[in-house]
Structure formats: C-alpha cells, structure tokens
Design a protein around this motif. Structure first.
Motif, mmCIF file in Angstrom:
data_model
loop_
_atom_site.group_PDB
_atom_site.id
_atom_site.type_symbol
_atom_site.label_atom_id
_atom_site.label_comp_id
_atom_site.label_asym_id
_atom_site.label_seq_id
_atom_site.Cartn_x
_atom_site.Cartn_y
_atom_site.Cartn_z
ATOM 1 N N GLU A 123 8.467 15.984 -14.473
ATOM 2 C CA GLU A 123 8.036 17.142 -15.259
ATOM 3 C C GLU A 123 6.523 17.146 -15.464
ATOM 4 O OE1 GLU A 123 9.188 19.478 -19.393
ATOM 5 O OE2 GLU A 123 10.671 18.333 -18.257
ATOM 6 N N CYS A 124 5.922 15.969 -15.647
ATOM 7 C CA CYS A 124 4.461 15.888 -15.787
ATOM 8 C C CYS A 124 3.767 16.469 -14.557
ATOM 9 C CB CYS A 124 4.018 14.434 -15.975
ATOM 10 S SG CYS A 124 4.324 13.761 -17.614
ATOM 11 N N PHE A 125 4.199 16.041 -13.378
ATOM 12 C CA PHE A 125 3.590 16.524 -12.134
ATOM 13 C C PHE A 125 3.909 17.995 -11.890
ATOM 14 C CE2 PHE A 125 3.313 11.962 -11.291
ATOM 15 C CZ PHE A 125 2.052 11.867 -10.730
ATOM 16 N N LEU A 126 5.110 18.400 -12.261
ATOM 17 C CA LEU A 126 5.504 19.793 -12.060
ATOM 18 C C LEU A 126 4.679 20.735 -12.943
ATOM 19 C CD1 LEU A 126 7.542 21.460 -10.413
ATOM 20 C CD2 LEU A 126 9.075 21.369 -12.383
ATOM 21 N N LEU A 127 4.408 20.332 -14.186
ATOM 22 C CA LEU A 127 3.573 21.140 -15.069
ATOM 23 C C LEU A 127 2.155 21.282 -14.510
ATOM 24 C CD1 LEU A 127 4.741 19.799 -18.553
ATOM 25 C CD2 LEU A 127 5.146 22.091 -17.627
ATOM 26 N N ALA A 128 1.653 20.205 -13.888
ATOM 27 C CA ALA A 128 0.329 20.266 -13.250
ATOM 28 C C ALA A 128 0.354 21.220 -12.058
ATOM 29 C CB ALA A 128 -0.108 18.875 -12.814
ATOM 30 N N ALA A 129 1.437 21.154 -11.255
ATOM 31 C CA ALA A 129 1.576 22.056 -10.106
ATOM 32 C C ALA A 129 1.661 23.514 -10.564
ATOM 33 C CB ALA A 129 2.821 21.681 -9.299
ATOM 34 N N MET A 130 2.330 23.744 -11.689
ATOM 35 C CA MET A 130 2.435 25.105 -12.230
ATOM 36 C C MET A 130 1.070 25.621 -12.692
ATOM 37 S SD MET A 130 6.028 24.732 -14.330
ATOM 38 C CE MET A 130 6.044 26.398 -15.010
ATOM 39 N N ALA A 131 0.229 24.733 -13.237
ATOM 40 C CA ALA A 131 -1.127 25.129 -13.633
ATOM 41 C C ALA A 131 -1.948 25.515 -12.404
ATOM 42 C CB ALA A 131 -1.805 23.983 -14.386
ATOM 43 N N LEU A 211 3.174 -0.296 -18.469
ATOM 44 C CA LEU A 211 3.532 0.954 -19.132
ATOM 45 C C LEU A 211 2.275 1.727 -19.526
ATOM 46 C CD1 LEU A 211 5.918 2.631 -20.269
ATOM 47 C CD2 LEU A 211 5.653 1.358 -22.414
ATOM 48 N N PHE A 212 1.333 1.023 -20.122
ATOM 49 C CA PHE A 212 0.100 1.659 -20.597
ATOM 50 C C PHE A 212 -0.690 2.270 -19.445
ATOM 51 C CE2 PHE A 212 -4.411 1.624 -21.698
ATOM 52 C CZ PHE A 212 -4.399 2.231 -22.953
ATOM 53 N N TYR A 213 -0.883 1.491 -18.374
ATOM 54 C CA TYR A 213 -1.742 1.959 -17.283
ATOM 55 C C TYR A 213 -1.063 2.987 -16.375
ATOM 56 C CZ TYR A 213 -5.339 -1.423 -18.504
ATOM 57 O OH TYR A 213 -6.319 -2.109 -19.177
ATOM 58 N N THR A 214 0.227 2.818 -16.101
ATOM 59 C CA THR A 214 0.886 3.800 -15.223
ATOM 60 C C THR A 214 1.051 5.146 -15.925
ATOM 61 O OG1 THR A 214 3.080 2.981 -15.875
ATOM 62 C CG2 THR A 214 2.135 2.100 -13.840
ATOM 63 N N VAL A 215 1.555 5.102 -17.156
ATOM 64 C CA VAL A 215 1.723 6.360 -17.895
ATOM 65 C C VAL A 215 0.359 6.984 -18.188
ATOM 66 C CG1 VAL A 215 2.565 7.423 -20.028
ATOM 67 C CG2 VAL A 215 3.912 5.647 -18.911
ATOM 68 N N GLY A 216 -0.607 6.152 -18.593
ATOM 69 C CA GLY A 216 -1.952 6.654 -18.868
ATOM 70 C C GLY A 216 -2.584 7.291 -17.646
ATOM 71 N N SER A 217 -2.414 6.659 -16.479
ATOM 72 C CA SER A 217 -2.992 7.198 -15.240
ATOM 73 C C SER A 217 -2.343 8.522 -14.858
ATOM 74 C CB SER A 217 -2.821 6.188 -14.100
ATOM 75 O OG SER A 217 -3.493 4.983 -14.384
ATOM 76 N N ILE A 218 -1.019 8.579 -14.961
ATOM 77 C CA ILE A 218 -0.305 9.817 -14.628
ATOM 78 C C ILE A 218 -0.720 10.947 -15.570
ATOM 79 C CG2 ILE A 218 1.988 10.923 -14.669
ATOM 80 C CD1 ILE A 218 3.093 8.232 -13.617
ATOM 81 N N MET A 220 -3.535 11.192 -17.333
ATOM 82 C CA MET A 220 -4.930 11.574 -17.087
ATOM 83 C C MET A 220 -5.057 12.430 -15.837
ATOM 84 S SD MET A 220 -7.055 8.121 -18.078
ATOM 85 C CE MET A 220 -8.588 8.809 -17.459
ATOM 86 N N PHE A 221 -4.360 12.043 -14.771
ATOM 87 C CA PHE A 221 -4.429 12.771 -13.503
ATOM 88 C C PHE A 221 -3.869 14.186 -13.644
ATOM 89 C CE2 PHE A 221 -2.303 13.904 -9.449
ATOM 90 C CZ PHE A 221 -3.438 14.043 -8.658
ATOM 91 N N THR A 222 -2.679 14.294 -14.247
ATOM 92 C CA THR A 222 -2.040 15.606 -14.359
ATOM 93 C C THR A 222 -2.767 16.497 -15.382
ATOM 94 O OG1 THR A 222 -0.420 14.622 -15.897
ATOM 95 C CG2 THR A 222 0.240 14.851 -13.587
ATOM 96 N N ILE A 223 -3.231 15.894 -16.481
ATOM 97 C CA ILE A 223 -3.978 16.677 -17.473
ATOM 98 C C ILE A 223 -5.296 17.178 -16.873
ATOM 99 C CG2 ILE A 223 -5.274 16.518 -19.647
ATOM 100 C CD1 ILE A 223 -3.040 14.734 -20.723
ATOM 101 N N LEU A 224 -5.926 16.348 -16.031
ATOM 102 C CA LEU A 224 -7.174 16.762 -15.373
ATOM 103 C C LEU A 224 -6.927 17.982 -14.487
ATOM 104 C CD1 LEU A 224 -10.177 16.155 -14.841
ATOM 105 C CD2 LEU A 224 -9.444 14.690 -12.922
ATOM 106 N N ILE A 225 -5.811 17.970 -13.755
ATOM 107 C CA ILE A 225 -5.463 19.123 -12.910
ATOM 108 C C ILE A 225 -5.272 20.368 -13.769
ATOM 109 C CG2 ILE A 225 -3.684 20.113 -11.407
ATOM 110 C CD1 ILE A 225 -3.208 17.287 -10.321
ATOM 111 N N VAL A 226 -4.581 20.203 -14.891
ATOM 112 C CA VAL A 226 -4.351 21.331 -15.805
ATOM 113 C C VAL A 226 -5.673 21.862 -16.354
ATOM 114 C CG1 VAL A 226 -3.329 22.022 -18.015
ATOM 115 C CG2 VAL A 226 -2.024 20.586 -16.434
#
Length: 322
Positions: A123-131, A211-218, A220-226
C-alpha cells in the motif's frame, strides 16, 4: 553412566524451552466480557462496511466504462488491497472477543505477520504510484494516455506487490528466527512485529535496526515520490487560469493526499522510533487504526468527493432497481 554437569543441564533445559513454543496467546484489549461484546459488534460493523465499500468500489470500476482509466485502476487495486488487509487481522480478532481460547499457532502467527506486512508495504508503494499518476494526469493531460499506458501502470502495480512480498518475507523470517522461551503471551490483537520482539528471549537489537531502517527507508522513498509529485502538481495549479479547473484538481488530489497523510503518519508512529518508547496499549490502538479503520475510511475518502464514482454508483443502483 556419565552425568551432565549442572551447566550442561541448564543449557539443555534452555534449548528445550526455546523449542517448546508452538503457539501464542493474543491477549487483546481487555478481559471484561461485556466490553468485549461491545467491541465485537463495533469491529464487526467496521469490517462489513470495509468489505462492502472497498469491494463495491472494485465492482464499480469493472462495471462502468467511464472509470476505465489508470487512476481508477489504481483505486480499484487499493480497494482490493484494503479489503484483504482488513481480512488478515479482523476475523481472528472478532473470534477472540467471544472465545475463551485466544491462541494462534506459530505457523498461523507467522502467516498473519507475513500477509499484513506484505499488504501494508504494498500500500505504501501503491500510494506513491497513485501520486505519480496524478502528476502525469495534471501536469501534462494531453499525453496522459501515452505516459500512463498499460506498459507503465501495470509494472508499477506489480512492482508494489513485489516490494511488499520482499519486505514481508524479510521481517517474518527475521522475527521467527528468534527464540521465544520466556512467554508466549502477545499483548496485542494480532501478530505485529514490536510485541513479538518484546517477548523474545533472544537479542533483538538487529531486528530493531532492521525494522527501523527498512521501514524508514521505504517511508522516506515513497513520501519523497509523493512530495515531488505534488510539488509539480502545485506548480501546474498555479499556472491554471480557470477557477473551475483548480477546484477540480484540488478535489481530486485532496482525497489522495488525505489518505496518504493518515496512512504514512500511523506507520511512522509505530515502526520508526526507538524500542524504549514501545507501549503495548498505545501501539495496539494505533495498529487497529491503520489496519482496520483506515481501510474503512478509504472508500469514503476516495468516493464521496469524486463526481465520476458517484455517477457510476447512481447508474449501477438504477440498473439494479430496474
């Protein structure tokens, strides 16, 4: 016969204890039965509304030719995803509200974790794709059908699921490689990562960092796209001379931005923070919000402000009555 030393006996007992946990107990919110009945009715209503709203939106997109474009394909995928997301958690939680046996098998717990992490990450990646889709549609509408052809939006959807499966596999394997020898009582309504790490008798430092780095990276990446997508959308809006055009863009993008803000905010609160700040009661409520409440809200957020969806709904209801 040679007798094992006390140290070896202790080690043997420890190893035995580490392999004995074959199920967990989901402690849930409360032991008060009357309150559990109230919560059962509340969450059953939410779950039914979630299924009807999200699957209804999928049916609308399939049935109405006016909704056959990438924006609504993304929305239908998101709706299906939300229906599945809620289904991973809610039915077991509803059963536990009324049942005395609140146990879940080791395999069942691992499966539940894998599915909800997979769907949540997707869903995180899909929301970025929708943006990105909204950026393409608004910034250069004349080339939208070319820029967002099936050769573009289908790989974006597939890549979102692949990323979700990868993230789900990593965290499920990492979590269930730990030993659970001190307790099998999970202070939660489903098998989430933080409460499982909290009851492990292994060193969980690597898991916490993972957990911190994988979730944080995902995030940051998807929010940056948005943010970049909506930055360009804002520039396009400022160049518009038509007040009606601006209103339509704000209406379309406002719903998506609302959904993104709520979802990303709760994910960041739960997973991207120090382990010392873990609070089972607060985390349980926030987890319920993003796994059960947000999937219920998404059909409202994306439908009530969308003229095409409302017209498609009226048409479908009219045909059903005839």
């Amino acid at each position: 016969m040679t007798r094992l030393s006390p140290a070896l006996d202790l080690n043997k007992t420890g190893l035995k204890n580490r392999t004995e946990v074959t199920m967990f107990i989901l402690m849930g919110f409360t032991d008060d039965f009357d309150l559990q009945v109230v919560l059962f009715l509340l969450f059953l209503s939410i779950y039914l509304f979630t299924l009807i709203g999200n699957l209804g939106l999928v049916v609308l997109v399939i049935a109405d030719a006016r909704l056959h474009n990438p924006m609504y394909y993304f929305l239908s995928v998101l709706s299906f995803l939300d229906a599945c997301y809620s289904t991973v958690v809610t039915p077991k939680m509803l059963i536990n509200f009324l049942a005395e046996d609140k146990s879940i098998s080791l395999i069942g717990c691992a499966t539940q974790m894998f599915l909800f992490v997979t769907l949540g990450t997707t869903e995180c990646f899909l929301l970025a794709a929708m943006a990105y889709d909204r950026y393409v549609a608004i910034y250069n509408p004349l080339l939208y059908s070319v820029s967002m052809s099936p050769g573009v939006y289908v790989p974006l959807i597939v890549a979102s699921y692949v990323a979700g499966v990868a993230e789900g596999t990593i965290h499920t394997v990492a979590t269930f490689s730990l030993s659970f020898c001190s307790s099998n009582e999970i202070r939660h309504v489903f098998c989430d990562i933080p409460p499982l790490l909290a009851i492990s008798c292994s060193d969980t430092e690597i898991n916490q960092l993972l957990l911190f780095y994988t979730v944080g990276s995902i995030e940051m990446f998807t929010i940056l796209i948005v943010l970049v997508s909506y930055g360009f959308i804002l520039l396009a809006i400022l160049k518009m001379r038509s007040a009606e055009g601006r209103r339509k863009v704000f209406s379309t993008c406002g719903s998506h931005l609302t959904g993104v803000t709520i979802y990303y905010g709760t994910i960041l609160f739960i997973y991207v923070r120090p382990n010392s700040s873990y609070d089972s009661n607060h985390d349980m409520i926030v987890s319920i919000f993003y796994t059960i409440v947000i999937p219920m809200l998404n059909p409202i957020i994306y439908s009530l402000r969308n003229k095409d969806v409302k017209e498609a709904m009226k048409k479908l209801l009219k045909e059903a009555n005839n």
